[in-house]
Design an enzyme around this catalytic site. Structure first.
Site, PDB file in Angstrom:
ATOM      1  N   LYS A  10      17.915  63.106  36.779  1.00  0.00           N
ATOM      2  CA  LYS A  10      18.408  62.758  35.448  1.00  0.00           C
ATOM      3  C   LYS A  10      19.869  63.165  35.243  1.00  0.00           C
ATOM      4  CE  LYS A  10      14.225  62.459  32.660  1.00  0.00           C
ATOM      5  NZ  LYS A  10      14.565  61.086  32.264  1.00  0.00           N
ATOM      6  N   ARG A  15      12.682  47.492  22.718  1.00  0.00           N
ATOM      7  CA  ARG A  15      12.827  47.358  21.251  1.00  0.00           C
ATOM      8  C   ARG A  15      14.046  48.111  20.725  1.00  0.00           C
ATOM      9  NH1 ARG A  15       9.067  49.717  18.531  1.00  0.00           N
ATOM     10  NH2 ARG A  15       8.065  50.853  20.228  1.00  0.00           N
ATOM     11  N   ASP A  31      18.390  57.000  31.465  1.00  0.00           N
ATOM     12  CA  ASP A  31      19.502  57.871  31.855  1.00  0.00           C
ATOM     13  C   ASP A  31      20.845  57.186  31.604  1.00  0.00           C
ATOM     14  OD1 ASP A  31      17.824  59.912  32.653  1.00  0.00           O
ATOM     15  OD2 ASP A  31      17.726  59.222  34.729  1.00  0.00           O
TER      16      ASP A  31
END
Length: 299
Positions: A42, A208, A237
């Site tokens: 990450k 969304r 990320d």
């Protein structure tokens, strides 16, 4: 365009990505159509996104093992705007991950954290780099104590953006440091009432878009961009890295969320996490095209 400066303190892994028709069920063996080795984690993903897709001068501070995998990471994690600060340790191996991606672009990931979960102290040079940044971006694939250590090194006025993933218990003193918290829907449900702990929350919603919530009652939905996704690995990320880059330039949060959504959407159109991160001009082009489409739409 003002450049802005971002410091990222976080994890870095050597990833093996396996392409499969369907993700395996418990006890099932499936055959992969392809295998690719690339850099991940990450922290590293978000740092590269801030630099490449966000156009910010970015410092990445992470740890690798004194092993061949660490050497591969140092070679793969490159970008002209990325100041790479990797500390090699003999106490644990370089972090690694196996990522399975199915034909619908969905993924399943197993991580062996290795040296990422050791509580390595920041060096004087690391603290100087953090102090120079407009935004400090952290995640939770490294110990909370390391995040706290980095937060303490910030200059006055610099923002701490925390991507609280994976969801774990955090000490009150860390919650108190956070300016902008970024979580996905699942993490938001685990943490509960977030605005009791931090002033601003951004919840990513996948296709969304994303949702902004502020303690003052502000709620704003920012839609995503319509693309054909082939691999969702690394999209979150990329969102975090570009959000931090935009904030480092003084961009308001709703606009930063829009740009981050565009970058994340583009990431899903190519396989892999870091190889799929778009360039800043590509992100700008998608945002501009969407604005033009809205202006020329039905009246």
């Amino acid at each position: 365009m003002a450049q802005g400066q971002v410091a990222v303190v976080g994890s870095v892994n050597l990833d093996t990505i396996l392409r499969v028709a369907e993700l395996p069920r418990p006890g099932e063996t499936v055959l992969a159509s392809a295998a690719t080795v690339c850099c991940g984690g990450k922290g590293a993903n978000q740092a590269l996104a801030a630099a490449r897709a966000g156009g910010a001068a970015t410092t990445f501070i992470g740890s690798i093992g004194a092993d061949p995998a660490g050497g591969q990471v140092a070679t793969l994690l490159t970008d002209p705007l990325l100041d790479l600060r990797l500390t090699a340790s003999t106490g644990a191996p370089t972090g690694s991950a196996v990522v399975m991606v199915d034909s619908h672009g969905e993924n399943s990931i197993v991580v062996a954290s290795g040296v990422n979960i050791t509580d390595a102290p920041l060096s004087k040079a690391d603290r100087t780099a953090i102090r120079s940044a407009d935004v400090l971006l952290c995640q939770l694939e490294t110990p909370p104590a390391r995040v706290l250590d980095a937060a303490a090194a910030r200059r006055e006025g610099a923002l701490l953006v925390l991507n609280a993933a994976p969801a774990i218990d955090l000490p009150d003193e860390l919650w108190a440091c956070v300016d902008v918290l970024v979580v996905n829907q699942h993490e938001a449900e685990i943490y509960g009432t977030l605005l009791d702990r931090v002033p601003t929350v951004v919840i990513t919603l996948g296709p969304r878009g994303s949702l902004l919530q502020r303690r003052d009652g502000t709620r704003l939905h920012v839609p995503s961009f319509d693309v054909t996704a082939v691999d969702t690995t690394g999209a979150g990320d990329t969102y975090c890295g570009v959000l931090a880059a935009e904030l480092s330039r003084g961009t308001d949060l709703p606009t930063a969320m829009t740009t981050a959504s565009a970058a994340a959407a583009l990431t899903t159109t190519r396989p892999g996490s870091q190889p799929s991160i778009p360039s800043f001009p590509q992100v700008e082009e998608l945002v501009a095209a969407a604005q033009t489409a809205r202006l020329s739409g039905p009246r």
